[in-house]
Design a protein around this motif. Structure first.
Motif, mmCIF file in Angstrom:
data_model
loop_
_atom_site.group_PDB
_atom_site.id
_atom_site.type_symbol
_atom_site.label_atom_id
_atom_site.label_comp_id
_atom_site.label_asym_id
_atom_site.label_seq_id
_atom_site.Cartn_x
_atom_site.Cartn_y
_atom_site.Cartn_z
ATOM 1 N N HIS A 97 0.816 -1.221 0.000
ATOM 2 C CA HIS A 97 0.000 0.000 0.000
ATOM 3 C C HIS A 97 0.850 1.272 0.000
ATOM 4 N N SER A 155 -0.237 5.705 -0.430
ATOM 5 C CA SER A 155 -1.232 6.716 -0.803
ATOM 6 C C SER A 155 -0.803 7.354 -2.113
ATOM 7 N N ARG A 196 -1.203 10.555 -4.731
ATOM 8 C CA ARG A 196 -1.653 11.952 -4.807
ATOM 9 C C ARG A 196 -1.454 12.539 -6.203
ATOM 10 N N GLN A 201 -6.172 20.518 -1.502
ATOM 11 C CA GLN A 201 -5.592 19.214 -1.894
ATOM 12 C C GLN A 201 -6.094 18.891 -3.296
ATOM 13 N N PHE A 229 -6.728 8.866 1.465
ATOM 14 C CA PHE A 229 -7.748 9.400 2.368
ATOM 15 C C PHE A 229 -7.649 10.921 2.412
ATOM 16 N N GLY A 275 -8.663 13.249 5.261
ATOM 17 C CA GLY A 275 -9.177 13.622 6.578
ATOM 18 C C GLY A 275 -9.365 15.120 6.692
ATOM 19 N N ALA A 276 -8.685 15.859 5.823
ATOM 20 C CA ALA A 276 -8.749 17.318 5.894
ATOM 21 C C ALA A 276 -10.137 17.860 5.557
ATOM 22 N N LYS A 278 5.824 3.963 1.984
ATOM 23 C CA LYS A 278 6.354 4.762 3.102
ATOM 24 C C LYS A 278 6.640 3.844 4.288
ATOM 25 N N ARG A 336 7.262 2.296 7.965
ATOM 26 C CA ARG A 336 6.568 2.477 9.238
ATOM 27 C C ARG A 336 7.522 2.231 10.402
HETATM 28 C C1 LIG Z 1 -7.985 8.973 8.293
HETATM 29 C C2 LIG Z 1 -6.896 9.428 7.371
HETATM 30 C C3 LIG Z 1 -6.905 10.730 6.888
HETATM 31 C C4 LIG Z 1 -5.946 11.155 5.982
HETATM 32 N N1 LIG Z 1 -6.024 12.410 5.472
HETATM 33 C C5 LIG Z 1 -5.156 12.791 4.516
HETATM 34 C C6 LIG Z 1 -5.284 14.072 3.905
HETATM 35 O O1 LIG Z 1 -6.161 14.873 4.224
HETATM 36 N N2 LIG Z 1 -4.418 14.382 2.908
HETATM 37 C C7 LIG Z 1 -3.436 13.521 2.499
HETATM 38 O O2 LIG Z 1 -2.687 13.870 1.579
HETATM 39 N N3 LIG Z 1 -3.284 12.303 3.075
HETATM 40 C C8 LIG Z 1 -4.116 11.924 4.054
HETATM 41 N N4 LIG Z 1 -4.004 10.687 4.622
HETATM 42 C C9 LIG Z 1 -2.972 9.766 4.139
HETATM 43 C C10 LIG Z 1 -1.815 9.677 5.131
HETATM 44 O O3 LIG Z 1 -1.065 10.869 5.070
HETATM 45 C C11 LIG Z 1 -0.971 8.467 4.736
HETATM 46 O O4 LIG Z 1 -1.740 7.298 4.892
HETATM 47 C C12 LIG Z 1 0.268 8.364 5.624
HETATM 48 O O5 LIG Z 1 1.143 9.442 5.392
HETATM 49 C C13 LIG Z 1 1.029 7.078 5.355
HETATM 50 O O6 LIG Z 1 1.419 7.013 3.992
HETATM 51 P P1 LIG Z 1 0.953 5.824 3.049
HETATM 52 O O7 LIG Z 1 -0.543 5.754 3.094
HETATM 53 O O8 LIG Z 1 1.466 6.166 1.662
HETATM 54 O O9 LIG Z 1 1.580 4.591 3.575
HETATM 55 C C14 LIG Z 1 -4.916 10.260 5.567
HETATM 56 C C15 LIG Z 1 -4.898 8.959 6.081
HETATM 57 C C16 LIG Z 1 -5.868 8.555 6.968
HETATM 58 C C17 LIG Z 1 -5.831 7.149 7.500
#
Ligand SMILES: Cc1cc2nc3c(=O)[nH]c(=O)nc-3n(C[C@H](O)[C@H](O)[C@H](O)COP(=O)(O)O)c2cc1C
Length: 271
Positions: free
Chosen positions: A33, A35, A37, A89, A155, A157-158, A196, A198
């Motif tokens: 996994h 994230s 962007r 974002q 995700f 969350g913002a 990324k 952990r």
């Molecule tokens: C509940 C939740 C809210 C998040 N909100 C944001 C967000 O608003 N913007 C963003 O770029 N990433 C957001 N993330 C992603 C996290 O930044 C990301 O999962 C974390 O840095 C780990 O990186 P990875 O998912 O690539 O392993 C969110 C993740 C979670 C679980």
């Protein structure tokens, strides 16, 4: 790929060295996994959306109450307004689909009222917590399903920077609260993202009783490990400073210090 590879990507040089005695494609997908962007404009079909929601609804749900709902937002102008709420974002506008996950006590309250019950149990913090947990489990199931289908996700969350603006935008009734968004789309291969790392397992995994004696050096190791990842991404190279900044002042919460008030305005009493 050997089984050591995914551990290495997730933990760096301090990766667990004991080889798993069981492994699966699902675990491999979980460990891969990241994230995303950066997206291509290619659409996500209605049939795929149906699959993602079926995966989401297959998550466990506390007492099978199913206290969540989700709004699929495709309209580019609506996504642009929601991206603005999320502090600009722009991947929310780049990707074709935004799923906004909702803690939904409205349905249960209606069912209770129709059955002649007061529904007062829904006014307690426990009920809001159950709804948020249900929504989070469902969303993560959808995210993993999307990744397994070759899609990217992140995700958002913002959206909680201004939950009432999100509620207005999506026409949410009382007793429904936006928990977070999940951006879904096709990752742009020209702008790839790495896995990324952990914290080492010795920092987060306790055996029998909580023991924080390995925290300090584990965090020190992680700080070094993540500096490279962040530097490569052109970001502030310190995880420790990020954590400290997030909790060091109310400003770090970016408006989310008013969350209790927002919950109340959406009809959640949080008793
Ligand atoms: C509940 C939740 C809210 C998040 N909100 C944001 C967000 O608003 N913007 C963003 O770029 N990433 C957001 N993330 C992603 C996290 O930044 C990301 O999962 C974390 O840095 C780990 O990186 P990875 O998912 O690539 O392993 C969110 C993740 C979670 C679980």
């Amino acid at each position: 790929m050997t089984v050591e590879d995914p551990y290495r990507a997730r933990y760096g040089p301090g990766a667990p060295t004991d080889l798993p005695d069981r492994w699966s494609d699902l675990v491999a997908a979980q460990l891969a996994h990241r994230s995303v962007r950066a997206y291509l404009p290619d659409p996500v079909s209605d049939a795929t959306l149906t699959t993602l929601i079926a995966a989401a609804q297959s998550a466990p749900s506390s007492s099978n109450l199913q206290l969540w709902s989700v709004v699929a937002v495709r309209d580019p102008r609506r996504r642009a307004r929601l991206a603005e709420v999320a502090g600009g974002q722009w991947h929310i506008t780049e990707a074709p689909l935004l799923l906004v996950w909702l803690a939904d006590l409205a349905r249960a309250r209606r069912i209770a009222a129709e059955a002649g019950a007061s529904g007062e149990g829904a006014d307690y913090l426990e009920s809001a917590l159950v709804a948020v947990i249900d929504a989070a489990l469902a969303a993560q199931n959808a995210a993993l399903a999307a990744e397994s289908l070759g899609l990217g996700t992140v995700f958002a969350g913002a959206l909680r920077n201004d939950p009432l603006a999100v509620s207005r935008e999506l026409g949410l009734p009382a007793h429904v609260f936006p928990v977070f968004g999940l951006v879904v789309g096709h990752a742009d291969p020209a702008r790839p993202t790495g896995v990324k790392p952990r914290l080492a397992q010795r920092v987060v995994l306790h055996h029998e009783r909580y023991d924080d004696s390995t925290q300090a050096d584990g965090i020190g190791d992680y700080e070094k490990l993540l500096a490279d990842f962040y530097t490569e991404a052109g970001l502030e190279p310190s995880w420790v400073r990020r954590v400290a900044e997030r909790f060091g002042s109310v400003a770090g919460l970016r408006g989310r210090d008013r969350l209790r008030e927002a919950f109340r305005r959406q009809g959640f009493q949080l008793r």
